[in-house]
Design an enzyme around this catalytic site. Structure first.
Site, PDB file in Angstrom:
ATOM      1  N   ASP A 194     -17.096  26.768 -12.782  1.00 18.87           N
ATOM      2  CA  ASP A 194     -17.618  26.280 -11.534  1.00 18.87           C
ATOM      3  C   ASP A 194     -18.248  24.907 -11.816  1.00 18.87           C
ATOM      4  O   ASP A 194     -18.696  24.649 -12.916  1.00 18.87           O
ATOM      5  CB  ASP A 194     -18.678  27.264 -11.039  1.00 18.87           C
ATOM      6  CG  ASP A 194     -19.245  26.841  -9.708  1.00 18.87           C
ATOM      7  OD1 ASP A 194     -18.449  26.509  -8.815  1.00 18.87           O
ATOM      8  OD2 ASP A 194     -20.478  26.841  -9.568  1.00 18.87           O
ATOM      9  N   CYS A 216     -21.869  61.605 -37.729  1.00 15.93           N
ATOM     10  CA  CYS A 216     -20.597  60.903 -37.833  1.00 15.93           C
ATOM     11  C   CYS A 216     -19.951  60.754 -36.475  1.00 15.93           C
ATOM     12  O   CYS A 216     -20.462  61.235 -35.472  1.00 15.93           O
ATOM     13  CB  CYS A 216     -19.661  61.669 -38.761  1.00 15.93           C
ATOM     14  SG  CYS A 216     -19.243  63.273 -38.092  1.00 15.93           S
ATOM     15  N   CYS A 273     -19.367  63.790 -34.522  1.00 19.05           N
ATOM     16  CA  CYS A 273     -20.555  64.294 -33.830  1.00 19.05           C
ATOM     17  C   CYS A 273     -20.730  63.604 -32.484  1.00 19.05           C
ATOM     18  O   CYS A 273     -21.052  64.231 -31.486  1.00 19.05           O
ATOM     19  CB  CYS A 273     -21.814  64.041 -34.661  1.00 19.05           C
ATOM     20  SG  CYS A 273     -21.818  64.904 -36.217  1.00 19.05           S
ATOM     21  N   ASP A 283     -21.583  32.580  -7.163  1.00 22.33           N
ATOM     22  CA  ASP A 283     -20.229  32.781  -7.673  1.00 22.33           C
ATOM     23  C   ASP A 283     -19.941  34.242  -7.972  1.00 22.33           C
ATOM     24  O   ASP A 283     -18.939  34.557  -8.608  1.00 22.33           O
ATOM     25  CB  ASP A 283     -20.020  31.981  -8.966  1.00 22.33           C
ATOM     26  CG  ASP A 283     -20.246  30.500  -8.737  1.00 22.33           C
ATOM     27  OD1 ASP A 283     -19.747  29.996  -7.726  1.00 22.33           O
ATOM     28  OD2 ASP A 283     -20.924  29.879  -9.556  1.00 22.33           O
TER      29      ASP A 283
HETATM   30  P1  ADP Z   1     -19.573  23.942  -5.119  1.00 21.87           P
HETATM   31  O1  ADP Z   1     -18.235  24.612  -5.291  1.00 21.87           O
HETATM   32  O2  ADP Z   1     -19.637  22.660  -5.875  1.00 21.87           O
HETATM   33  O3  ADP Z   1     -20.708  24.855  -5.431  1.00 21.87           O
HETATM   34  P2  ADP Z   1     -19.913  24.360  -2.226  1.00 21.87           P
HETATM   35  O4  ADP Z   1     -18.766  25.298  -2.032  1.00 21.87           O
HETATM   36  O5  ADP Z   1     -21.270  24.944  -2.181  1.00 21.87           O
HETATM   37  O6  ADP Z   1     -19.723  23.494  -3.573  1.00 21.87           O
HETATM   38  O7  ADP Z   1     -19.825  23.183  -1.153  1.00 21.87           O
HETATM   39  C1  ADP Z   1     -18.646  22.392  -1.008  1.00 21.87           C
HETATM   40  C2  ADP Z   1     -18.912  21.127  -0.229  1.00 21.87           C
HETATM   41  O8  ADP Z   1     -19.302  21.440   1.105  1.00 21.87           O
HETATM   42  C3  ADP Z   1     -20.024  20.273  -0.787  1.00 21.87           C
HETATM   43  O9  ADP Z   1     -19.560  19.401  -1.771  1.00 21.87           O
HETATM   44  C4  ADP Z   1     -20.514  19.521   0.448  1.00 21.87           C
HETATM   45  O10 ADP Z   1     -19.727  18.400   0.687  1.00 21.87           O
HETATM   46  C5  ADP Z   1     -20.300  20.519   1.568  1.00 21.87           C
HETATM   47  N1  ADP Z   1     -21.505  21.289   1.899  1.00 21.87           N
HETATM   48  C6  ADP Z   1     -21.676  22.602   1.801  1.00 21.87           C
HETATM   49  N2  ADP Z   1     -22.899  22.982   2.231  1.00 21.87           N
HETATM   50  C7  ADP Z   1     -23.542  21.852   2.587  1.00 21.87           C
HETATM   51  C8  ADP Z   1     -24.840  21.550   3.107  1.00 21.87           C
HETATM   52  N3  ADP Z   1     -25.751  22.481   3.356  1.00 21.87           N
HETATM   53  N4  ADP Z   1     -25.139  20.264   3.363  1.00 21.87           N
HETATM   54  C9  ADP Z   1     -24.241  19.314   3.119  1.00 21.87           C
HETATM   55  N5  ADP Z   1     -23.019  19.522   2.640  1.00 21.87           N
HETATM   56  C10 ADP Z   1     -22.652  20.768   2.375  1.00 21.87           C
HETATM   57 MG    MG Z   2     -21.690  26.495  -6.064  1.00 18.05          MG
END
Ligand code: ADP
Ligand code: MG
Length: 769
Positions: free
Chosen positions: A465, A33, A36, A668
């Site tokens: 996200d 129970c 326990c 994330d």
């Molecule tokens: P999310 O929140 O959609 O996952 P990120 O935070 O990863 O997006 O990226 C935000 C923005 O930064 C993208 O939409 C892009 O415009 C730019 N970005 C980030 N990393 C890269 C990369 N390696 N090449 C080109 N653009 C990038």
């Molecule tokens: Mg992302």
């Protein structure tokens, strides 16, 4: 810098255990129970070095975290044995084996045998009692009647009931530590009743020996049914592991060989015929087929399998022959991970249970005191105590206020002992958590803890996200806009030069676009990725920047010529990536990431459940809004850096909102941890997402609403169970004190209340998700 505000979430209760600590799962037998479970927990926590111990009575598992320098398995065993229980098995967290259910079957059979023998002697007792009632006089004769009762009840109590007595009196020795159990109540109750039978041979006392036998018989029957029902509650998840294949055909130098599944190693080539179970997790190297992965993901549509595809162990290969290379075996397989996660969840506590635990902890000693007080009160103040009984005798046929005062005192005290058992209270929450989490696992919804389940019930806001959560996470370059005098090949060549070194999903889209146009990436030097913004480096010796328009503007790149193009692409829900070489804009890439099929109805389901939704993204506002409106999300927070996402969650929490964060769990992770409930949307077979409180195996957004629905259903069952368990004790104990409750009725009611609680939890198996 904003000061870090301490989160007020329930997270502390579910934080992953410290890496320096060892954890073990114990299979403990002898726990009958909730009281326990508390005893075992206390015994384990009292050990030096043990930092955490949680017991689930339904699954009979205890999870212990301890400092290996201060405690070991032998010490755990000793502590549990000291409290009067037995450890059947000890497993480490990485152990793929689930403790054998063979023991369990033997125990059910044993309990069944006890029930049979108990009734073998109790039925004649009942016939004799009924006969005497019918004749209006003790049958066959007053002396013989008393003798028969004592003789027939003896084996019921002291042979078949010996185990209950042993367990009960073990509890007595630990009474001062609060270690009493409900067996003690039954043992004392039946003993007192039986004692009256012996005394009746020499004194004018009424014999309750027959009542003692009936109490024990009903007690054993109730316990047997409860064991069976608990087994059903726990079986859903244990059954998953038994689904796996036991043997497999492996290929050694192209020759087929039949081996036991344990002999497969990572890298072994395994042959899977049509219709066969896939033995381990692996990657297809040859052949084409489809797999039924419903048992793992809850998704019933067959999944196509071709070379390069991942397959999940224990799922079924359908029509084609496949050769797979084993990638994960034993404790690492998808299935073993799921079982481990669910079992871990089942040995955590739902916060609402704390109250019930506190009550069950003091219930047994309190019942002993109440029973003693009842006995004394009836002996000292017989007239006063019997006043109610005298009036009730007219309507309650089992009440006879004309018995001697000692007999009445025993009658009332025995009823108190029997009715005051906190059994249902102890079962209320663990059984619901066990069945609920097992139901979730079958639908691809994995809860990490009972606290996560409760937090999900209390949630107000769902943050999502964008990339990989609302969208498929498979971005594709669909449009190119070049600046005057620049051709597309030149634009892509510069872009892919930088992006070949980046791991961002947008980067792989750009690499793919270049590859389909046969543009080979030129060499890159001094590459640097800037989180949430983009990346840059020296391509062919010239500085190239690739990233968001906002970032390039910050870097003082003139985008005037591209403005119209950027605007158009973003309104069409495309993510834009601008490319600049030597400070001059070359053009912009429009990258589309389709929203997940079913996203719209999944969001609608969340709104219907009374939650609000907000999309969080690092992407630009226009793209984000276009995507959000296409799926029905009402609020958007765009252009957030990872730290901004955390801040957004904290702000919501500061206003008293309970926040669910849904993300892919990999990039994330901090946000998932900060939220009150982090939901990781898994894709593929990687479910070991530590940051998440809830993991959705099949990557579908609909799983969020399903998780909330299941959490609510489970919680509803917990509330009902706790209410009925409390209510029943609160109402019945005063009746027993007043001498209005027959001890046998008390016992039947007690057994029924436990069964009701377990049965109510079992309904959760049928929640449609
Ligand atoms: P999310 O929140 O959609 O996952 P990120 O935070 O990863 O997006 O990226 C935000 C923005 O930064 C993208 O939409 C892009 O415009 C730019 N970005 C980030 N990393 C890269 C990369 N390696 N090449 C080109 N653009 C990038
Ligand atoms: Mg992302």
């Amino acid at each position: 810098m904003t000061p870090t505000t301490e989160s007020t979430s329930t997270r502390s209760a579910i934080a992953p255990t410290d890496a320096a600590l060892a954890t073990r799962t114990l299979t403990v037998s002898g726990m009958h129970c909730g009281a326990c479970a508390g005893n075992v927990e206390r015994a384990l926590r009292a050990l030096p070095g043990v930092t955490e111990a949680a017991v689930n009575v339904t699954t009979e598992r205890a999870r212990v975290a301890f400092d290996p320098a201060l405690a070991d398995e032998a010490a755990l065993s000793k502590a549990v044995a000291g409290a009067g229980y037995t450890i059947e098995a000890i497993t480490t967290p990485r152990d793929p084996r689930v403790a054998t259910s063979g023991n369990e079957r033997a125990r059910v059979r044993e309990a069944q045998g006890r029930v049979f023998f108990a009734w073998l002697f109790t039925l004649p007792i009942m016939l004799i009692m009924a006969g005497s009632w019918g004749f209006g006089a003790p049958w066959p004769s007053p002396v013989l009647h008393k003798l028969l009762m004592v003789v027939l009840a003896f084996p019921v109590l002291f042979v078949v009931g010996a185990e209950t007595f042993r367990a009960g009196f073990r509890g007595l020795s630990g009474l001062h530590r609060g270690n009493a159990n409900m067996d003690l109540l039954i043992a004392l109750g039946t003993l007192a009743a039986y004692g009256s039978g012996v005394a009746s041979l020499l004194t004018p006392m009424t014999s309750f020996a027959g009542v003692a036998a009936m109490i024990m018989a009903f007690h054993l029957t109730g316990r047997y049914l409860e064991t069976r029902a608990k087994g059903r509650a726990a079986s859903a998840i244990r059954g998953l592991l038994e689904l796996g294949a036991k043997e497999a055909s492996i290929l050694v130098d192209d020759v087929e060989q039949r081996v036991a599944i344990e002999l497969i190693e990572v890298g072994t080539l395994v042959l899977v015929r049509p219709g066969e179970k896939i033995p381990v997790d692996g990657r297809v190297v040859e052949g084409n087929s489809t797999a039924d992965e419903s048992m793992a993901t809850g998704e019933s549509i067959p999944v196509a399998k071709e070379p390069g595809a991942e397959v999940i162990g224990a799922t079924v290969n359908q029509h084609g022959r496949l050769v797979i290379e084993a990638t994960r075996i034993g404790a690492d397989t998808f299935l073993a991970q799921i079982v481990r996660m669910v079992e871990e969840c089942q040995t955590t506590k739902v916060p609402i249970q704390q109250l019930a635990d506190r009550v069950t902890g003091v219930f047994v000693p309190a019942s002993l005191i109440t029973a003693t007080a009842t006995l004394v009160a009836w002996l000292l103040l017989p007239d006063f105590m019997a006043s109610l009984a005298r009036r009730a005798a007219a309507v309650l046929p089992w009440v006879n206020a004309d018995l001697g005062s000692v007999s009445l005192a025993v009658f009332a005290a025995v009823a108190v002992l029997v009715i005051a058992c906190p059994c249902a209270l102890g079962l209320a929450t663990p059984t619901a958590l066990t069945v609920g989490s097992g139901r979730g696992a079958r639908a691809g919804v994995l809860f990490r803890s009972g606290a996560a389940l409760q937090a999900l019930v209390e949630a107000d806001v769902v943050l999502l996200d964008k990339t990989g959560t609302v969208t498929l996470g498979r971005p594709e370059v669909v449009e190119l806009r070049t600046a005057a005098g620049v051709d597309e090949a030149e634009l892509l060549r510069a872009a892919v030069g930088v992006e070949q070194a980046s791991e961002h999903p947008l980067a792989s889209a750009i690499r793919e676009a270049a590859a389909t146009r046969s543009i080979a990436p030129p060499p890159v030097e001094q590459f640097e990725a800037v989180v949430g913004r983009g990346a840059h480096g020296m391509v062919d010796g010239i500085h190239v920047v690739v990233g968001s328009a906002a970032w390039l503007r910050e870097r003082r790149v003139d985008l005037a010529a591209l403005d119209i193009g950027i605007d158009e692409l973003e309104r069409a829900a495309m993510t834009t990536v601008v490319v600049a070489r030597a400070g001059r804009a070359l053009g912009v890439l429009g990258i589309a990431d389709p929203v997940k099929p079913g996203a719209r109805s999944a969001i609608q389901a969340l709104h219907d459940a009374g939650l609000t939704t907000t999309m969080l993204t690092g992407d630009n506002r226009r793209t984000a809004e276009a995507i959000a409106s296409s799926v029905g999300i009402t609020e958007v927070r765009a252009q957030l850096l990872p730290a901004d996402k955390l801040e957004a969650i904290r702000q919501l929490q500061a206003t008293g909102k309970r926040v669910v964060m849904v993300g892919d769990g990999i990039n994330d992770a901090p946000a998932l941890t900060q939220a009150d409930v982090g939901v990781a949307i898994g894709t593929g077979t990687d479910i070991a997402i530590q940051a998440a409180d809830v993991t959705l195996v099949h990557g579908e957004l609909a799983g969020v609403a399903a998780a909330i629905k299941l959490a609510r259903a489970t919680f509803r069952v917990i509330r009902q169970n706790l209410f009925w368990a409390f209510f029943y004790n609160l109402v019945a104990i005063p009746l027993a004190i007043a001498g209005l409750l027959h001890p046998v009725i008390a016992e039947v009611a007690m057994a029924l209340s436990s069964l009701t609680v377990v049965g109510n939890a079992l309904r959760l198996r049928r929640v449609s998700l």
